[in-house]
Design a protein around this motif. Sequence first.
Motif, PDB file in Angstrom:
ATOM      1  N   ASN A   1      51.648  48.259  99.327  1.00 52.19           N
ATOM      2  CA  ASN A   1      51.393  49.418  98.466  1.00 52.19           C
ATOM      3  C   ASN A   1      49.914  49.779  98.354  1.00 52.19           C
ATOM      4  O   ASN A   1      49.565  50.807  97.764  1.00 52.19           O
TER       5      ASN A   1
ATOM      6  N   LYS B   1      70.061  41.198  98.840  1.00 53.20           N
ATOM      7  CA  LYS B   1      69.519  41.358  97.490  1.00 53.20           C
ATOM      8  C   LYS B   1      67.992  41.401  97.527  1.00 53.20           C
ATOM      9  O   LYS B   1      67.363  42.240  96.878  1.00 53.20           O
TER      10      LYS B   1
ATOM     11  N   LYS C   1      66.793  44.804  98.880  1.00 46.74           N
ATOM     12  CA  LYS C   1      66.892  45.910  97.916  1.00 46.74           C
ATOM     13  C   LYS C   1      65.803  45.818  96.864  1.00 46.74           C
ATOM     14  O   LYS C   1      65.153  46.823  96.532  1.00 46.74           O
ATOM     15  N   GLU C   2      65.592  44.612  96.336  1.00 48.66           N
ATOM     16  CA  GLU C   2      64.578  44.447  95.299  1.00 48.66           C
ATOM     17  C   GLU C   2      63.185  44.789  95.817  1.00 48.66           C
ATOM     18  O   GLU C   2      62.393  45.456  95.138  1.00 48.66           O
TER      19      GLU C   2
ATOM     20  N   ALA D   1      62.508  46.739  98.438  1.00 46.62           N
ATOM     21  CA  ALA D   1      62.467  48.167  98.785  1.00 46.62           C
ATOM     22  C   ALA D   1      62.154  49.017  97.560  1.00 46.62           C
ATOM     23  O   ALA D   1      61.342  49.957  97.629  1.00 46.62           O
ATOM     24  N   LEU D   2      62.774  48.686  96.424  1.00 45.85           N
ATOM     25  CA  LEU D   2      62.587  49.489  95.223  1.00 45.85           C
ATOM     26  C   LEU D   2      61.209  49.315  94.607  1.00 45.85           C
ATOM     27  O   LEU D   2      60.802  50.108  93.756  1.00 45.85           O
ATOM     28  N   ARG D   3      60.478  48.308  95.039  1.00 51.16           N
ATOM     29  CA  ARG D   3      59.110  48.100  94.548  1.00 51.16           C
ATOM     30  C   ARG D   3      58.062  48.717  95.477  1.00 51.16           C
ATOM     31  O   ARG D   3      56.882  48.746  95.135  1.00 51.16           O
TER      32      ARG D   3
ATOM     33  N   HIS E   1      56.058  51.655  97.327  1.00 51.06           N
ATOM     34  CA  HIS E   1      55.675  53.044  97.085  1.00 51.06           C
ATOM     35  C   HIS E   1      55.830  53.801  98.404  1.00 51.06           C
ATOM     36  O   HIS E   1      54.867  54.076  99.120  1.00 51.06           O
TER      37      HIS E   1
ATOM     38  N   VAL F   1      62.534  53.690 103.163  1.00 56.12           N
ATOM     39  CA  VAL F   1      62.481  52.259 103.445  1.00 56.12           C
ATOM     40  C   VAL F   1      63.654  51.909 104.348  1.00 56.12           C
ATOM     41  O   VAL F   1      64.801  52.236 104.034  1.00 56.12           O
TER      42      VAL F   1
END
Length: 547
Positions: A438, A454, A457-458, A460-462, A464, A468
Amino acid sequence: MTAGDTTNAPEAAQEQPTTTTVPGQAERLESIRPFLPREFAARLVDQLTVGSNPQSVEIVAPLTGETIVELPQSGPGDVRHAFEKARAAQAAWAARPVGERCAVLRRLHDLLLDNSEHLLSLLQVETGKTRLHAFEEIGVSAATARHYAHSARGYLRPRHKLGVLPIITKVTEYRQPKGVVGVITPWNYPLALAAMDILPALVAGNGVVHKPDNQTALSGVYLRQLAVQAGLPAELWQVVTGDGPVTGPAVVDHADYVAFTGSTRTGRQVAQQAAGRLIGCSLELGGKNAMIVFDDADLDKTVSGAIRGCYTSAGQLCISIERMYVHHAVYDQFVDRFVTEVKALKLGSTLDFAADVGSLTNTKQLETVTQQVEDARIKGAHVLAGGRRRPDVGPLFYEPTVLTDVAAGMTLYAEETFGPVVSLYRFENEAEVVQAANDSRFGLSASIWTRDTKRAKEAALRLHSGMVNVNEAYAAAFGSVAAATGGMGDSGLGRRSGAEGIWRYTEVQTVARQTVLPIAPSLGLGPARYTKYLGSALRLLKILRVR
């Protein structure tokens, strides 16, 4: 520095090439003419909106240095005329049923695939990319045509909404076309990016004035030719040429909306000019995309994906990977395998499927890549593979390059390279790597490699990042034309593809019809009793969870 100059890389004369060339490469392609006859180029040029005595510029094939075409240039008056012609045709096109407009895209889908051999050769001649990488453009263009042919009716259908007073207030949202859209596309993906921006604008009922980059204008014109063959009114889609700083502002001056793909610097100028006219714009700009390799990644698939992510179209892809973060537990193993694969890549300029990596497209890009790598090397970076020009293969070739120890203070560290170059970094834990990924003003695309869904996904969502990809380099997100794609931060505004990709070209019009009672005191109620009853009604709507 001119193409082929190695004065900044004295070791190049002594080293053996770290990247191979295709068999028979000594017999470099002698001429583009068998693949791009002058008559074919002339027919494409005839479709441009230019004056009677236009100036022209020489467009050169990156693979050979041979002249492709003397391309006529549109002036500001030609741009104005193009908008006038498109605007005159737009009203009748918008009045057609959406199903008829969709039928044009269905036919265009087939024509793209039927003419793929011509398109592949044209794309290679104009861009210098390999034939496999050129086919990506055809695939994405056909998928875009198919998607909007089947989905535009649903995206554009009227939508009923709850009125202020349910039952007696009827509300419907309609989507009306903007009018005539200005689309400005770059040289690196001239077919795919034109299709992704222009086709949804057309099926939404708009006219289009398209300004492709001079270098790859013929690919955009050929796409238009196929669309007209598929049934699109010829006047509806105009193509203008010209140098970006001259023709681009003229397009923005007349457009009802602008879709721009290019550099962040130019994107800011487009946004400012559009804001001055109170028109909307969407911008896909630069990227410094990160790839994260966790300790549980399948290294066979990850190395293969990294090759695709870094060197497709010689790295001249805004969503290509330029930063690679590898967990310390697998770093040495991954790097050994990756560098070995990079050194085995075949450079080539033939118009077939023999080469793995093609040419850079223009001298400016070759100079940028060369300068960034040399700056990094001088300041302490280490080159594990590549790192030099290959004039023996063609005038604009640069070897696929891998570096380590790239740090702040080097141009390569934070600035987009847009070439076949990647920097490797080691990391210890997830928090560290997310922070590093980031640490960029860009936020276009990212790639995560792990067997743990899991964790993926975690992480990817963090990130910026507007896109993704998990266990894929970039194609999973970019090629999924039903989903929105675009960037955060300095990577742009707005989205292409999916619902967002067509809604950006429409104005939402709300039509509300009141029945039985007005929204005002009536039936003998005075203002006091009316407001009391209306307040009670609002409380009841909340209790009933009416949305």
